[in-house]
Design a protein around this motif. Structure first.
Motif, PDB file in Angstrom:
ATOM      1  N   THR A 604     -10.172  -8.431   8.357  1.00 54.23           N
ATOM      2  CA  THR A 604     -10.429  -9.863   8.494  1.00 54.23           C
ATOM      3  C   THR A 604     -11.879 -10.182   8.199  1.00 54.23           C
ATOM      4  O   THR A 604     -12.798  -9.469   8.616  1.00 54.23           O
ATOM      5  CB  THR A 604     -10.066 -10.366   9.908  1.00 54.23           C
ATOM      6  N   SER A 605     -12.088 -11.258   7.467  1.00 57.91           N
ATOM      7  CA  SER A 605     -13.407 -11.822   7.160  1.00 57.91           C
ATOM      8  C   SER A 605     -14.262 -10.921   6.278  1.00 57.91           C
ATOM      9  O   SER A 605     -15.468 -11.141   6.192  1.00 57.91           O
ATOM     10  CB  SER A 605     -14.178 -12.157   8.453  1.00 57.91           C
ATOM     11  N   VAL A 606     -13.684  -9.936   5.606  1.00 58.36           N
ATOM     12  CA  VAL A 606     -14.468  -9.037   4.749  1.00 58.36           C
ATOM     13  C   VAL A 606     -14.259  -9.423   3.285  1.00 58.36           C
ATOM     14  O   VAL A 606     -13.134  -9.405   2.765  1.00 58.36           O
ATOM     15  CB  VAL A 606     -14.081  -7.564   4.974  1.00 58.36           C
ATOM     16  N   TRP A 607     -15.354  -9.786   2.606  1.00 58.12           N
ATOM     17  CA  TRP A 607     -15.322 -10.193   1.201  1.00 58.12           C
ATOM     18  C   TRP A 607     -16.004  -9.113   0.353  1.00 58.12           C
ATOM     19  O   TRP A 607     -17.134  -8.710   0.639  1.00 58.12           O
ATOM     20  CB  TRP A 607     -16.038 -11.525   1.028  1.00 58.12           C
ATOM     21  N   ALA A 608     -15.295  -8.645  -0.670  1.00 60.10           N
ATOM     22  CA  ALA A 608     -15.855  -7.645  -1.577  1.00 60.10           C
ATOM     23  C   ALA A 608     -16.555  -8.353  -2.728  1.00 60.10           C
ATOM     24  O   ALA A 608     -15.957  -9.200  -3.406  1.00 60.10           O
ATOM     25  CB  ALA A 608     -14.750  -6.735  -2.102  1.00 60.10           C
ATOM     26  N   ALA A 609     -17.821  -8.004  -2.947  1.00 61.73           N
ATOM     27  CA  ALA A 609     -18.605  -8.613  -4.024  1.00 61.73           C
ATOM     28  C   ALA A 609     -19.276  -7.522  -4.848  1.00 61.73           C
ATOM     29  O   ALA A 609     -19.385  -6.366  -4.412  1.00 61.73           O
ATOM     30  CB  ALA A 609     -19.653  -9.560  -3.445  1.00 61.73           C
ATOM     31  N   LYS A 610     -19.702  -7.925  -6.023  1.00 61.18           N
ATOM     32  CA  LYS A 610     -20.435  -7.006  -6.903  1.00 61.18           C
ATOM     33  C   LYS A 610     -21.852  -7.531  -7.101  1.00 61.18           C
ATOM     34  O   LYS A 610     -22.116  -8.726  -6.974  1.00 61.18           O
ATOM     35  CB  LYS A 610     -19.720  -6.888  -8.243  1.00 61.18           C
ATOM     36  N   VAL A 663     -27.882 -16.057   6.911  1.00 60.05           N
ATOM     37  CA  VAL A 663     -27.605 -14.772   6.286  1.00 60.05           C
ATOM     38  C   VAL A 663     -28.386 -13.707   7.046  1.00 60.05           C
ATOM     39  O   VAL A 663     -29.620 -13.796   7.147  1.00 60.05           O
ATOM     40  CB  VAL A 663     -27.995 -14.768   4.792  1.00 60.05           C
ATOM     41  N   ASN A 664     -27.671 -12.757   7.608  1.00 59.93           N
ATOM     42  CA  ASN A 664     -28.296 -11.680   8.385  1.00 59.93           C
ATOM     43  C   ASN A 664     -29.230 -12.225   9.473  1.00 59.93           C
ATOM     44  O   ASN A 664     -30.305 -11.684   9.737  1.00 59.93           O
ATOM     45  CB  ASN A 664     -29.067 -10.723   7.465  1.00 59.93           C
ATOM     46  N   GLY A 665     -28.816 -13.335  10.075  1.00 60.00           N
ATOM     47  CA  GLY A 665     -29.560 -13.915  11.183  1.00 60.00           C
ATOM     48  C   GLY A 665     -30.672 -14.848  10.792  1.00 60.00           C
ATOM     49  O   GLY A 665     -31.293 -15.466  11.661  1.00 60.00           O
ATOM     50  N   GLN A 666     -30.939 -14.966   9.470  1.00 60.31           N
ATOM     51  CA  GLN A 666     -32.022 -15.823   8.997  1.00 60.31           C
ATOM     52  C   GLN A 666     -31.457 -17.111   8.395  1.00 60.31           C
ATOM     53  O   GLN A 666     -30.418 -17.089   7.714  1.00 60.31           O
ATOM     54  CB  GLN A 666     -32.847 -15.092   7.933  1.00 60.31           C
ATOM     55  N   SER A 689     -28.397  -9.917  -2.225  1.00 55.39           N
ATOM     56  CA  SER A 689     -29.074  -8.764  -2.810  1.00 55.39           C
ATOM     57  C   SER A 689     -28.574  -7.463  -2.210  1.00 55.39           C
ATOM     58  O   SER A 689     -28.924  -6.377  -2.682  1.00 55.39           O
ATOM     59  CB  SER A 689     -30.590  -8.884  -2.594  1.00 55.39           C
ATOM     60  N   GLY A 690     -27.773  -7.579  -1.158  1.00 56.05           N
ATOM     61  CA  GLY A 690     -27.181  -6.412  -0.516  1.00 56.05           C
ATOM     62  C   GLY A 690     -26.054  -6.869   0.375  1.00 56.05           C
ATOM     63  O   GLY A 690     -25.796  -8.076   0.533  1.00 56.05           O
ATOM     64  N   SER A 691     -25.352  -5.914   0.965  1.00 53.99           N
ATOM     65  CA  SER A 691     -24.277  -6.280   1.890  1.00 53.99           C
ATOM     66  C   SER A 691     -24.868  -7.085   3.042  1.00 53.99           C
ATOM     67  O   SER A 691     -25.967  -6.783   3.533  1.00 53.99           O
ATOM     68  CB  SER A 691     -23.589  -5.030   2.413  1.00 53.99           C
ATOM     69  N   CYS A 692     -24.138  -8.098   3.485  1.00 55.75           N
ATOM     70  CA  CYS A 692     -24.692  -9.034   4.478  1.00 55.75           C
ATOM     71  C   CYS A 692     -23.573  -9.734   5.227  1.00 55.75           C
ATOM     72  O   CYS A 692     -22.404  -9.658   4.852  1.00 55.75           O
ATOM     73  CB  CYS A 692     -25.583 -10.064   3.781  1.00 55.75           C
ATOM     74  N   TRP A 693     -23.948 -10.397   6.280  1.00 51.89           N
ATOM     75  CA  TRP A 693     -23.014 -11.296   6.950  1.00 51.89           C
ATOM     76  C   TRP A 693     -23.536 -12.721   6.797  1.00 51.89           C
ATOM     77  O   TRP A 693     -24.742 -12.962   6.772  1.00 51.89           O
ATOM     78  CB  TRP A 693     -22.810 -10.939   8.423  1.00 51.89           C
ATOM     79  N   ILE A 694     -22.598 -13.661   6.639  1.00 53.18           N
ATOM     80  CA  ILE A 694     -22.927 -15.059   6.355  1.00 53.18           C
ATOM     81  C   ILE A 694     -22.225 -15.948   7.372  1.00 53.18           C
ATOM     82  O   ILE A 694     -21.047 -15.743   7.700  1.00 53.18           O
ATOM     83  CB  ILE A 694     -22.496 -15.448   4.927  1.00 53.18           C
ATOM     84  N   PRO A 706     -18.796 -14.962  11.469  1.00 50.90           N
ATOM     85  CA  PRO A 706     -19.292 -14.550  10.147  1.00 50.90           C
ATOM     86  C   PRO A 706     -18.177 -14.218   9.156  1.00 50.90           C
ATOM     87  O   PRO A 706     -17.061 -13.863   9.536  1.00 50.90           O
ATOM     88  CB  PRO A 706     -20.106 -13.282  10.443  1.00 50.90           C
ATOM     89  N   VAL A 707     -18.535 -14.295   7.886  1.00 55.57           N
ATOM     90  CA  VAL A 707     -17.831 -13.610   6.812  1.00 55.57           C
ATOM     91  C   VAL A 707     -18.728 -12.437   6.415  1.00 55.57           C
ATOM     92  O   VAL A 707     -19.935 -12.603   6.200  1.00 55.57           O
ATOM     93  CB  VAL A 707     -17.558 -14.532   5.614  1.00 55.57           C
ATOM     94  N   PHE A 708     -18.118 -11.230   6.339  1.00 56.87           N
ATOM     95  CA  PHE A 708     -18.876 -10.011   6.043  1.00 56.87           C
ATOM     96  C   PHE A 708     -18.753  -9.706   4.557  1.00 56.87           C
ATOM     97  O   PHE A 708     -17.656  -9.463   4.046  1.00 56.87           O
ATOM     98  CB  PHE A 708     -18.355  -8.849   6.883  1.00 56.87           C
ATOM     99  N   VAL A 709     -19.866  -9.715   3.879  1.00 58.88           N
ATOM    100  CA  VAL A 709     -19.901  -9.484   2.437  1.00 58.88           C
ATOM    101  C   VAL A 709     -20.332  -8.045   2.178  1.00 58.88           C
ATOM    102  O   VAL A 709     -21.450  -7.646   2.544  1.00 58.88           O
ATOM    103  CB  VAL A 709     -20.856 -10.470   1.742  1.00 58.88           C
ATOM    104  N   GLU A 710     -19.434  -7.255   1.552  1.00 59.37           N
ATOM    105  CA  GLU A 710     -19.759  -5.876   1.192  1.00 59.37           C
ATOM    106  C   GLU A 710     -20.046  -5.834  -0.302  1.00 59.37           C
ATOM    107  O   GLU A 710     -19.154  -6.040  -1.124  1.00 59.37           O
ATOM    108  CB  GLU A 710     -18.616  -4.943   1.562  1.00 59.37           C
ATOM    109  N   LEU A 711     -21.285  -5.580  -0.627  1.00 59.54           N
ATOM    110  CA  LEU A 711     -21.713  -5.548  -2.029  1.00 59.54           C
ATOM    111  C   LEU A 711     -21.499  -4.139  -2.582  1.00 59.54           C
ATOM    112  O   LEU A 711     -22.072  -3.171  -2.070  1.00 59.54           O
ATOM    113  CB  LEU A 711     -23.183  -5.947  -2.124  1.00 59.54           C
ATOM    114  N   ASP A 712     -20.625  -4.062  -3.590  1.00 63.70           N
ATOM    115  CA  ASP A 712     -20.281  -2.772  -4.212  1.00 63.70           C
ATOM    116  C   ASP A 712     -19.823  -1.752  -3.179  1.00 63.70           C
ATOM    117  O   ASP A 712     -20.110  -0.543  -3.288  1.00 63.70           O
ATOM    118  CB  ASP A 712     -21.484  -2.218  -4.988  1.00 63.70           C
ATOM    119  N   GLY A 713     -19.106  -2.226  -2.151  1.00 65.70           N
ATOM    120  CA  GLY A 713     -18.494  -1.340  -1.163  1.00 65.70           C
ATOM    121  C   GLY A 713     -19.419  -0.795  -0.109  1.00 65.70           C
ATOM    122  O   GLY A 713     -18.984  -0.006   0.750  1.00 65.70           O
ATOM    123  N   ALA A 714     -20.681  -1.160  -0.109  1.00 68.89           N
ATOM    124  CA  ALA A 714     -21.637  -0.622   0.863  1.00 68.89           C
ATOM    125  C   ALA A 714     -21.492  -1.323   2.213  1.00 68.89           C
ATOM    126  O   ALA A 714     -21.228  -2.529   2.268  1.00 68.89           O
ATOM    127  CB  ALA A 714     -23.057  -0.791   0.345  1.00 68.89           C
TER     128      ALA A 714
END
Length: 771
Positions: A604-610, A663-666, A689-694, A706-714
């Motif tokens: 849930t809430s995990v978005w895969a991005a490149k 983004v990441n608390g900021q 620019s990297g995996s983050c939560w939004i 949050p929505v959790f963004v995993e950049l290139d699976g990291a």
């Protein structure tokens, strides 16, 4: 100055424009008060003129004959002047008070008709012969009056404990009007009496001017038999904005601002610590005749309306109230709830350890338009309130307003590590226990037990023990971990046993900072809104709430399991109900992921991005602020209640508030919306620019999960500073909490769990590349 003997003084109904009539005067055989001789005329006349003006301002003027008699007495400069004044006022007195030269007080009954009105105040005169000439406060007490209301925080107060049998005899309220005695030898004071009941009632009144001033032989007391006339039964037609019958919230005030029914005389389901009462369509409220200002609403999604009504001197009356919404979230698929409500303890009354019944609590839940209310049994009321636990929603629930009894682990051996909120339990007794003292002395095993039976579990009032001076998020200041909030959370989140931490009922920086840090380390506990009614907030249920997205159709009943599982999945946002962040989505247009929806790998809430992807962040927003700023709220520090309130977000004197992209608390970008109740779309464009939560927030009013963004699976490794903070926090928490954990097997198990958390944060710290 001389006096013969003494007896008590007078009363009349508080009615706007009311005049004391012949019917209110004493009968011929009523007791009379002695005439005080050798009175100083000038100060007596001045005091009586002030008294007459006060009576007029209170809506109880003397009649023309009485005023004419007083005017004649004022004009007379001879010794008969004071006698004539006393002859006018003495028949209006309920009691006479004599303060002898040694300041001893004795009291006798006066001639006034001893009549009260149910649910209303009447005024009485008291004739005071002050031989001691003391300018002291004349106090009145009665064993038939309500005990003084003593509020508490987190614990029941012994002063609020009173049995139902005792409460039946506490039918009266008494109060002296005005300041201390003037020191004149003779003066008249105003006594106010309120009756809860109807019919004949006896009351004991006692007077004194300080400790030890009562005369011997209980002569400072008098027993009076009152005839309490029935109030007017006012039927309320209560309609929602669509014309359907509903329950509304009402505050009735008379011309002096006094609230009806009297707070001190209320019986459940009306709570003495509330100004408001809740009434359903067709129900009644007892009011004495008169004019009232009525404020009415139903939860934060409704406008607060005010109008004046006049209750006639008749057995019955009817008034119609139609509520007005500024938004209906259920029409958008979002359903509100407060997961932390109590039916006993803290401000509750009769006996705080027993509290009130489910029938009382459901009225408040529906009256505040909560779709879900979780009533939690806890330490001080455990053995009485747990009888209402059904492992299911209460049968008193309605299709759109659900109530369920569950557990707050508060007042248990583990409470020093943080209070726990356990929802959707099948069993409410920890295995192998028969009493509270046998439960574990730390939190992790309790959270694990709750989850093993399908429960949704987390920490309550998260900010307690996490106090910091910083006003920014996240803060790297280290709190003391010395309270009952989300303290052990820093360890338990590593072990995957914590579904959520709570927000809205403690200072926002204290509660959100620890959550932000663990999100920055890649943990995914969600946030949920609560009130902790009536302990942290006793104003009403639902001051802190969660809104959960559900697919419930208008013709299908609301499902509790769906709602609470939405809390676990983070398919929700939290807030004060005055601002809303609905349909929060992250992605690239049609493939955008809604918060709490299944994403990458079914998580849930995990978005895969490149790398290089630009993310569109959207939501529908709405807020409601009064056009006139509330400086009382805006001027308060963030650690003063109300901790979350939209007024804190107001930009200048406008009705605009900022919506922040987090983004990441900021806070990385802002938009502004008009807080006029209109739904408006907001949209942000962000390239990670990297995996983050939004997330989105309106500080300090609402916050999405949050929505959790995993950049290139990291995995998310957002901040070395956050990871180091969490690692250090484990040590601080252990040093503070370990002495309270039982020695032996429990403390050794806790030591291993804390060590595992340290290892996890060290590993995360090594994987982080950015501060």
């Amino acid at each position: 100055m001389s006096i013969r003997r003494w007896s008590p003084v007078f009363a009349w109904l508080v009615l706007p424009g009311a005049v004391l009539s012949a019917a209110d005067l004493p009968e011929k055989d009523s007791p009379t008060l002695p005439i005080v001789q050798q009175v100083e005329l000038q100060p007596l006349k001045a005091q009586i003129k002030r008294l007459v003006q006060t009576l007029e301002s209170l809506g109880n003027p003397l009649d023309e004959k009485q005023r004419a008699a007083l005017d004649a007495a004022y004009a007379d400069t001879g010794p008969s002047s004071s006698t004539d004044i006393q002859k006018v006022l003495d028949p209006l007195c309920l009691v006479g008070v004599n303060i002898n030269p040694e300041s001893r007080v004795k009291v006798l009954a006066g001639p006034a008709a001893k009549e009260l009105v149910q649910r209303g105040w009447r005024l009485f005169l008291v004739k005071v012969y002050n031989e001691a000439r003391v300018p002291a406060t004349l106090r009145v007490t009665s064993p038939n009056a309500a005990p003084q209301v003593v509020r508490s925080s987190g614990k029941p107060d012994a002063a609020n404990s009173i049995s139902p049998a005792e409460l039946a005899d506490r039918w009266l309220d008494v109060a002296m009007f005005g300041d201390s005695l003037s020191g004149l030898g003779l003066e008249y004071r105003i006594l106010e009496l309120y009756s809860r009941d109807v019919g004949q009632r006896e009351a004991k009144l006692a007077f004194d001017v300080g400790q030890g001033t009562q005369d011997v032989g209980f002569r400072n007391e008098v027993d009076l038999l009152f005839d309490c006339r029935p109030a007017v039964q006012v039927t309320l037609d209560v309609l929602d904005e669509d014309g359907r019958p509903t329950i509304g919230q009402f505050v009735f005030r008379d011309g002096r601002g006094r609230i009806y029914p009297s707070l001190a005389r209320r019986l459940a389901p009306d709570f003495f610590f509330h100004e408001q009462i809740y009434r359903a369509d067709g129900e009644t409220v007892s009011l004495p005749p008169g004019r009232y200002e009525v404020t009415y609403t139903r939860g934060p999604e409704y406008r607060v309306l005010t109008r004046e009504i006049t209750v006639p001197n008749a057995p019955e009356h009817r008034e119609r109230f139609r509520l007005e919404r500024w938004i209906r979230l259920a029409d958008l698929g979002w359903y509100s709830g407060d997961h932390h409500v109590h039916g006993a303890g803290c401000s509750h009354y009769e006996a705080p350890t027993e509290g009130v019944t489910p029938a009382d609590m459901i009225r408040h839940i529906v009256g505040e338009d909560l779709n879900v209310g979780c009533v939690l049994s806890w330490g001080p009321c455990w053995y009485h309130q747990k009888q209402f636990f059904e492992a299911d929603v209460s049968k008193l629930s309605t299709p759109r307003n659900l109530m369920r009894y569950d557990v707050e682990v508060s007042g248990f051996p583990s409470s020093h590590c943080g209070h726990l909120c356990l929802l959707r339990l099948k069993k409410d007794d920890y295995p192998g226990t028969t009493k509270i003292e046998e439960w574990p002395s730390w939190d992790l095993p309790i959270l694990r037990w709750g989850k093993e039976q399908g429960g949704v579990v987390g920490f309550s009032h998260s900010g307690w023990g996490l106090q910091v001076s910083s006003k920014t998020l996240p803060t790297y200041e280290m709190p003391k971990f010395d309270g009952i909030g989300a303290n052990e959370y820093i360890v338990d989140v590593v072990h995957g046993v914590c579904d959520f931490i709570s927000a809205v009922d403690t200072p926002i920086v204290w509660e959100l900072s620890i959550w932000y840090h663990t999100l920055n380390c890649g943990y995914t506990a969600r946030i949920s809104g609560e009130t902790d009614f009536p302990c942290i907030y006793d104003d009403r249920v639902g001051l802190g709430r969660s809104y959960v997205k559900l697919d419930t159709l208008p013709d299908r009943p609301l499902d509790y399991d769906d709602w609470v599982n939405g809390i676990r999945a983070g398919r929700s946002y939290v807030g004060d109900g005055l601002s809303h962040l609905v349909d929060f989505r992250v992605g690239d247009g049609e493939r955008a992921l809604g918060v709490g929806e299944p994403g990458e790998g079914g998580r849930t809430s995990v978005w895969a991005a490149k790398k290089g992807d630009r993310l569109k962040v959207t939501a529908r927003t709405a807020a409601w602020l009064d056009p006139t700023p509330n400086g009382n709220v805006r001027s308060r520090a963030l650690d003063q209640k109300p901790y979350w309130h939209l007024e804190r977000a107001r930009i200048g004197d406008s009705r605009r508030v900022p919506v922040e992209l987090i983004v990441n608390g900021q806070s990385v970008e802002k938009d502004e919306i008009e807080a006029d109740g209109t739904l408006r779309d907001v949209e942000f464009d962000y390239q990670p620019s990297g995996s983050c939560w939004i997330a989105l927030r309106i500080f300090a009013s609402s916050h999405t999960n949050p929505v959790f963004v995993e950049l290139d699976g990291a995995p998310i490794r957002a901040s070395k500073k956050s990871a180091q903070w969490c690692l250090d926090a484990v040590d601080v928490c252990w040093n503070k909490k370990s002495p309270g954990i039982r020695e032996g097997a429990e403390r050794e198990a806790a030591r291993q769990a804390f060590d595992a958390a340290r290892d996890a944060y060290r590993k995360i710290l090594a994987e982080c590349t950015s501060d």
